[in-house]
Design a protein around this motif. Structure first.
Motif, PDB file in Angstrom:
ATOM      1  N   GLN A 164       0.851  -1.186   0.000  1.00 40.39           N
ATOM      2  CA  GLN A 164       0.000   0.000   0.000  1.00 40.39           C
ATOM      3  C   GLN A 164       0.890   1.241   0.000  1.00 40.39           C
ATOM      4  O   GLN A 164       1.792   1.352   0.843  1.00 40.39           O
ATOM      5  N   GLN A 167       1.605   7.349   0.568  1.00 43.57           N
ATOM      6  CA  GLN A 167       0.880   8.587   0.287  1.00 43.57           C
ATOM      7  C   GLN A 167       0.042   8.404  -0.964  1.00 43.57           C
ATOM      8  O   GLN A 167       0.276   7.487  -1.746  1.00 43.57           O
ATOM      9  N   ARG A 168      -0.925   9.268  -1.147  1.00 41.83           N
ATOM     10  CA  ARG A 168      -1.809   9.168  -2.299  1.00 41.83           C
ATOM     11  C   ARG A 168      -1.019   9.425  -3.571  1.00 41.83           C
ATOM     12  O   ARG A 168      -0.272  10.391  -3.664  1.00 41.83           O
ATOM     13  N   LEU A 169      -1.163   8.538  -4.536  1.00 39.15           N
ATOM     14  CA  LEU A 169      -0.422   8.654  -5.788  1.00 39.15           C
ATOM     15  C   LEU A 169      -1.293   9.293  -6.865  1.00 39.15           C
ATOM     16  O   LEU A 169      -2.503   9.067  -6.910  1.00 39.15           O
ATOM     17  N   SER A 171      -1.325   8.499  -9.901  1.00 42.13           N
ATOM     18  CA  SER A 171      -1.828   7.424 -10.745  1.00 42.13           C
ATOM     19  C   SER A 171      -1.334   6.096 -10.212  1.00 42.13           C
ATOM     20  O   SER A 171      -0.136   5.797 -10.301  1.00 42.13           O
ATOM     21  N   ILE A 172      -2.222   5.319  -9.638  1.00 41.70           N
ATOM     22  CA  ILE A 172      -1.835   3.994  -9.143  1.00 41.70           C
ATOM     23  C   ILE A 172      -1.431   3.108 -10.309  1.00 41.70           C
ATOM     24  O   ILE A 172      -0.547   2.252 -10.186  1.00 41.70           O
ATOM     25  N   THR A 196      -3.442  -4.493  -9.519  1.00 41.94           N
ATOM     26  CA  THR A 196      -3.942  -3.627  -8.453  1.00 41.94           C
ATOM     27  C   THR A 196      -5.286  -4.148  -7.957  1.00 41.94           C
ATOM     28  O   THR A 196      -6.038  -4.782  -8.695  1.00 41.94           O
ATOM     29  N   GLY A 199      -6.737  -0.078  -4.581  1.00 37.48           N
ATOM     30  CA  GLY A 199      -5.661   0.814  -4.177  1.00 37.48           C
ATOM     31  C   GLY A 199      -4.387   0.133  -3.725  1.00 37.48           C
ATOM     32  O   GLY A 199      -3.403   0.801  -3.400  1.00 37.48           O
TER      33      GLY A 199
END
Length: 207
Positions: A164, A167-169, A171-172, A196, A199
């Motif tokens: 995981q 931090q927020r990406l 583009s995953i 994926t 998330g």
């Protein structure tokens, strides 16, 4: 034109001449009459690009096929060329080049469209496979067959890693692609699957 198709196929390393369907007549018309291709004809060429992608033909080899056919069509018309003045010959050459330019672009566009659709389909199949693997209630015999196209031999022991991001990406998907390249470079493209799920990045590899 049959001879042109056979020769172009050989020049391009054996790409099937069937992908020239619809292209050779407009080449010949351009060389002999200067006629520009119609939209419907270019749409037919675009369809050939899609068929090539679906058949696993790289776009570069398809373009080689088309360029070779153009060279051969022009070479097959010496008598016509000798009977024309220089202005007519130049006009025919320009018309032929226009056809090649537009037809190759249409072929490549069709190829790219089909390629994007195949990638989306593969991504969906990959997600479904990972979901079933992690859930653990699917039939093993069915999973073995579904995993084989992705290079997984589920008759052998595997391990699963879930990661995981801290931090927020942005583009995953982009992060997953980068990670997949690293994993495949290290372990090879067999018995490794990166995907994926909600998330998370999921890595399945040999135990």
């Amino acid at each position: 034109l049959i001879g042109v198709a056979e020769g172009a196929s050989k020049d391009s390393g054996g790409v099937s001449a069937e992908f020239l369907a619809g292209y050779l007549p407009i080449l010949a018309d351009a060389a002999t009459t200067g006629r520009a291709p119609k939209r419907a004809e270019l749409d037919a060429v675009r369809l050939q690009g899609r068929h090539a992608a679906e058949s696993g033909v790289p776009v570069g080899r398809g373009v080689d096929l088309y360029l070779s056919a153009a060279r051969r069509v022009w070479a097959e018309l010496p008598t016509v060329i000798r009977q024309r003045d220089n202005t007519a010959v130049r006009a025919a050459a320009e018309a032929l080049l226009q056809v090649v330019d537009e037809a190759v672009a249409s072929f490549a566009d069709g190829h790219a469209e089909a390629g994007r659709e195949l990638i989306r389909k593969e991504e969906a199949l990959r997600r479904d496979l990972v979901d079933d693997l992690l859930r653990g209630d699917a039939r093993l015999s069915e999973l073995v067959g579904r995993a084989e196209p992705f290079g997984l031999d589920l008759t052998r022991a595997h391990q699963v890693a879930l990661a995981q991001p801290r931090q927020r990406l942005p583009s995953i998907a982009a992060a997953t692609s980068s990670l997949e390249r690293v994993v495949l470079d290290r372990f090879g493209d067999r018995d490794v699957l990166v995907a994926t799920k909600e998330g998370l990045v999921v890595i399945i590899a040999l135990a």
